[in-house]
Design an enzyme around this catalytic site. Structure first.
Site, PDB file in Angstrom:
ATOM      1  N   SER A  52       0.849  -1.493  -0.139  1.00 48.29           N
ATOM      2  CA  SER A  52       0.233   0.116  -0.044  1.00 48.29           C
ATOM      3  C   SER A  52       0.903   1.070   0.064  1.00 48.29           C
ATOM      4  O   SER A  52       2.004   1.157   0.461  1.00 48.29           O
ATOM      5  CB  SER A  52      -0.885  -0.143   1.072  1.00 48.29           C
TER       6      SER A  52
ATOM      7  N   GLU B  14      -0.080   3.908   1.700  1.00 54.56           N
ATOM      8  CA  GLU B  14       0.430   4.251   3.160  1.00 54.56           C
ATOM      9  C   GLU B  14       1.697   3.811   3.674  1.00 54.56           C
ATOM     10  O   GLU B  14       1.808   4.291   4.799  1.00 54.56           O
ATOM     11  CB  GLU B  14      -0.933   3.506   3.827  1.00 54.56           C
TER      12      GLU B  14
ATOM     13  N   TYR C 114      -2.019   0.716  10.444  1.00 50.02           N
ATOM     14  CA  TYR C 114      -2.241  -0.005   9.007  1.00 50.02           C
ATOM     15  C   TYR C 114      -0.952   0.117   8.190  1.00 50.02           C
ATOM     16  O   TYR C 114      -0.395  -0.912   7.840  1.00 50.02           O
ATOM     17  CB  TYR C 114      -3.375   0.491   8.384  1.00 50.02           C
TER      18      TYR C 114
END
Length: 329
Positions: free
Chosen positions: A123, A125, A147
């Site tokens: 990801s 992120e 996360y």
């Protein structure tokens, strides 16, 4: 006939990927976690074409059995606790489902079918507090949420298995990708759902947090093709999948509201409760490597994506408006 095992098959990406692979003639196996009320909304139209296997990413024995039964040529690990906001109140669960679960899946493949090709859903992120813009495959990670931290673990354990056991294991570092199948808890779908409700007189306001956050948004249906392409190469590698464009949340809001003839400023309310504890201000991916090495390309633009999602949500609420047929194009 090739076979593929998909975890997270009922989610946004999993459903598009299952459709794509079925169209290519694959036998598709979907890992299904036992719940009291199964949710097949995204795969209802292809549910009977998927071979379902019960399993849980936190249960190694069930994963080994899933790989044994499916005997896959390709494994796509898409399942995770995938909502960033939920990772702060649930950091341990996020670590188990988004980080350690990747090791479980890799181990199951290594033990039962080491020659299978493995895809891990990494990801954007992971970049978090970015150290350079745009972000490339070589950009250092600086995650800003539990996360993001968990995804970094999943990414590096995939690299480790590739290098330690000579497995064909790839990670796709996907930037934000949306669709009408996106969950309502995600800001993009929250916006388009609210636009539809407000336009149809079912609601009056939309509460949001940081309108200045910038994201690189693409269409999930385009991104799953990149996943497949990664596993068709001669050698495994990691790739950034993105649009190379950045847009603010405010831009997304403005396009969505203006499409139905509304001024967003009359309906959007800023609410501190939706601001992240540690914000990721700017994500912008450089997908040059994927375009050059994989031959991957985008088909849906940012504006088209927003309108597609608004149309879908408007049509969803048709029944609430006394069955009146709405024609949105």
């Amino acid at each position: 006939m090739k076979s593929a095992l998909i975890t997270g098959v009922t989610g946004q990406d999993g459903s598009y990927l299952a459709e794509f692979l079925l169209e290519k003639g694959y036998k598709v196996y979907g890992l299904r976690r036992r719940t009291s009320t199964p949710n097949y909304e995204n795969v209802e139209h292809i549910k009977d074409q998927i071979e379902w296997i019960s399993g849980d990413l936190t249960d190694m024995a069930s994963l080994i059995e899933a790989v044994r039964v499916s005997n896959p040529d390709e494994v796509y690990n898409l399942a995770a606790q995938s909502f960033v906001a939920a990772s702060w109140p649930q950091p341990v669960a996020t670590g188990q489902m988004t980080a350690l679960a990747v090791t479980n899946m890799l181990e199951a493949v290594r033990i039962m079918k080491p020659e299978a090709r493995f895809y891990q859903a990494s990801s954007s992120e992971m970049f978090g507090k970015v150290v350079e813009t745009p972000q490339k495959e070589s950009t250092p990670f600086y995650p800003r949420s539990p996360y993001g931290v968990a995804k970094v673990y999943g990414h590096w354990i995939t690299v480790n298995y590739r290098e330690s056991f000579n497995m064909f294991a790839c990670s796709g570092i996907l930037f934000n990708h949306e669709s009408p199948r996106r969950g309502l808890e995600f800001v993009t779908r929250k916006i388009t759902d609210a636009v539809a409700r407000i336009k149809l007189g079912l609601d009056t306001e939309l509460r949001l947090g940081n309108l200045d956050a910038k994201r690189d948004w693409g269409f999930a249906g385009d991104y799953i093709k990149a996943m497949w392409l990664m596993l068709q190469q001669d050698a495994p590698d990691d790739y950034i999948i993105s649009t190379g464009e950045t847009h603010t949340v405010e831009e997304f809001v403005e396009i969505a509201f203006s499409y139905v003839g509304l001024n967003w400023k009359n309906h959007v309310v800023l609410d501190e409760k939706f601001v992240r504890p540690a914000e990721v201000d700017l994500l912008l991916g450089d997908c040059t490597k994927a375009k050059e090495n994989l031959g991957w390309q985008l088909d849906v633009s940012f504006d088209e994506l927003v309108k597609m999602m608004v149309i879908s949500d408007l049509q969803k609420y048709e029944s609430v408006t006394h069955g009146k047929s709405l024609q949105w194009t």
